[in-house]
Design a protein around this motif. Structure first.
Motif, short mmCIF file in Angstrom:
data_model
loop_
_atom_site.label_atom_id
_atom_site.label_comp_id
_atom_site.label_asym_id
_atom_site.label_seq_id
_atom_site.Cartn_x
_atom_site.Cartn_y
_atom_site.Cartn_z
N MET A 1 0.77 -1.10 0.02
CA MET A 1 -0.17 0.11 0.31
C MET A 1 0.77 1.24 -0.26
O MET A 1 1.93 1.33 0.45
CB MET A 1 -0.93 0.27 1.24
N THR A 2 0.45 2.41 -0.53
CA THR A 2 1.33 3.61 -0.44
C THR A 2 0.97 4.68 0.49
O THR A 2 -0.79 4.26 0.87
CB THR A 2 0.54 3.94 -1.89
N ARG A 3 1.79 5.47 1.30
CA ARG A 3 1.53 5.39 1.96
C ARG A 3 1.90 7.37 1.92
O ARG A 3 2.80 7.49 0.72
CB ARG A 3 2.27 5.59 2.91
N ILE A 4 1.99 8.20 2.35
CA ILE A 4 2.48 10.25 2.78
C ILE A 4 3.91 8.89 3.01
O ILE A 4 4.02 9.04 3.96
CB ILE A 4 1.68 10.70 3.16
N ILE A 5 5.34 10.06 2.93
CA ILE A 5 5.82 10.07 3.16
C ILE A 5 7.00 10.88 4.26
O ILE A 5 7.51 10.54 5.30
CB ILE A 5 6.86 9.44 2.38
N ALA A 6 6.38 12.00 4.21
CA ALA A 6 6.76 12.80 5.04
C ALA A 6 5.76 14.27 5.18
O ALA A 6 4.66 14.68 4.40
CB ALA A 6 8.46 13.99 4.71
N GLY A 7 6.31 15.06 5.94
CA GLY A 7 5.41 16.21 5.90
C GLY A 7 4.12 15.46 7.03
O GLY A 7 4.01 15.02 7.87
N LYS A 9 0.80 14.84 6.62
CA LYS A 9 0.32 13.38 6.93
C LYS A 9 1.75 12.47 7.42
O LYS A 9 0.87 11.79 6.69
CB LYS A 9 -0.64 13.61 5.74
N ARG A 10 2.02 12.47 7.73
CA ARG A 10 3.00 11.60 6.99
C ARG A 10 2.97 10.24 8.04
O ARG A 10 2.10 9.93 8.99
CB ARG A 10 4.72 11.83 8.26
N GLY A 11 3.02 8.96 6.82
CA GLY A 11 2.34 7.68 7.24
C GLY A 11 0.91 7.40 7.36
O GLY A 11 0.65 6.00 7.53
N THR A 12 0.07 8.61 6.42
CA THR A 12 -0.89 8.26 6.24
C THR A 12 -0.86 7.26 4.64
O THR A 12 -0.18 7.09 4.26
CB THR A 12 -1.80 9.16 6.08
N GLN A 13 -1.71 6.51 5.30
CA GLN A 13 -1.77 5.22 4.31
C GLN A 13 -2.99 5.43 3.33
O GLN A 13 -4.24 6.52 3.47
CB GLN A 13 -2.61 3.72 4.35
N LEU A 14 -2.69 5.73 2.06
CA LEU A 14 -3.35 5.51 0.26
C LEU A 14 -4.14 5.28 -0.09
O LEU A 14 -3.40 3.55 0.09
CB LEU A 14 -2.66 7.05 -0.66
N PHE A 15 -5.73 4.75 -0.55
CA PHE A 15 -6.47 4.26 -1.44
C PHE A 15 -5.42 4.14 -3.16
O PHE A 15 -4.82 5.12 -2.57
CB PHE A 15 -7.59 4.53 -0.94
N THR A 16 -5.62 3.38 -3.33
CA THR A 16 -4.97 2.97 -4.76
C THR A 16 -5.90 2.28 -5.56
O THR A 16 -6.51 1.24 -4.86
CB THR A 16 -3.55 2.19 -4.59
N LEU A 17 -5.61 1.89 -6.83
CA LEU A 17 -6.72 1.12 -7.63
C LEU A 17 -5.82 -0.49 -7.86
O LEU A 17 -5.34 -0.43 -7.45
CB LEU A 17 -6.07 2.06 -8.86
N PRO A 18 -7.13 -1.06 -7.35
CA PRO A 18 -6.09 -2.51 -7.42
C PRO A 18 -5.84 -3.18 -9.36
O PRO A 18 -6.51 -2.49 -10.13
CB PRO A 18 -8.25 -3.73 -7.24
N GLY A 19 -5.44 -4.32 -9.38
CA GLY A 19 -4.74 -4.30 -10.83
C GLY A 19 -4.10 -3.55 -11.05
O GLY A 19 -2.97 -3.06 -10.39
N ASP A 20 -4.05 -3.63 -12.29
CA ASP A 20 -2.70 -2.93 -13.00
C ASP A 20 -2.63 -2.00 -14.18
O ASP A 20 -2.29 -1.79 -14.40
CB ASP A 20 -1.65 -4.18 -13.66
N HIS A 21 -4.03 -1.79 -13.40
CA HIS A 21 -4.16 -0.31 -14.02
C HIS A 21 -3.56 0.46 -14.42
O HIS A 21 -3.27 1.83 -14.71
CB HIS A 21 -5.95 0.12 -14.03
#
Length: 183
Positions: A1-7, A9-21
């Protein structure tokens, strides 16, 4: 899962699209990218073309960008971007444009200028020259604007109105940093 790295909102997980779209930019590459432009972000107007989940623009907002515009033509991507914006509380500092990159750039002619533009299209699509040309022609860049192209090979000069000031490779990913040369 993708997350915010710094700043903020650091560490907050982001929603991503499933699959290879989409092909989300890895944390390692995002960290390197933002390390290269860290002193340019505060208060910046950001354009995230081919936004996917919006991770690049959202990372910029977390690190102090003033406003970000996210452009993607796919309904699924737009829904994920909007969901991530709401999760992070960036509704007032964000705008989502559901359109292909050509029409999205034209939307801002005479209305908005950007300090930072992220160009991360499908690698094999070769949209770089068209995107760079339109950004110049539609006059949506502030003097000295930074454009970051992510690709699977180094992106050369696609338009003589830009200069390359940095080219980095991280595994299979290339980041090419351009400066809008118009003063």
């Amino acid at each position: 899962m993708t997350r915010i790295i710094a700043g903020e909102k650091r560490g907050t997980q982001l929603f991503t699209l499933p699959g290879d779209h989409t092909r989300p930019t890895t944390d390692r590459v995002r960290e390197a990218l933002f390390g290269c432009i860290q002193f340019e972000i505060a208060g910046a107007e950001v354009l995230d073309l081919f936004a996917g989940s919006g991770a690049l623009g959202l990372e910029a907002l977390s690190r102090g960008a003033g406003h970000a515009v996210f452009c993607d033509r796919y309904d699924e991507s737009v829904k994920i971007i909007q969901k991530n914006i709401r999760k992070l509380g960036y509704d007032k500092r964000s705008q989502v444009v559901k359109n292909d990159y050509i029409h999205a750039i034209k939307v801002f002619k005479n209305t908005k200028k950007f300090d930072i533009v992220f160009i991360d299209p499908p690698y094999k699509a070769n949209y770089y020259a068209t995107a760079f040309g339109l950004l110049a022609e539609e006059q949506v860049l502030k003097p000295g604007a930074i454009l970051v192209a992510e690709s699977d090979a180094a992106v050369g000069i696609v338009d003589e109105r830009y200069c390359i000031y940095k080219n980095k490779k991280y595994g299979k990913t290339h980041l090419t940093f351009f400066r809008w040369d118009k003063k």
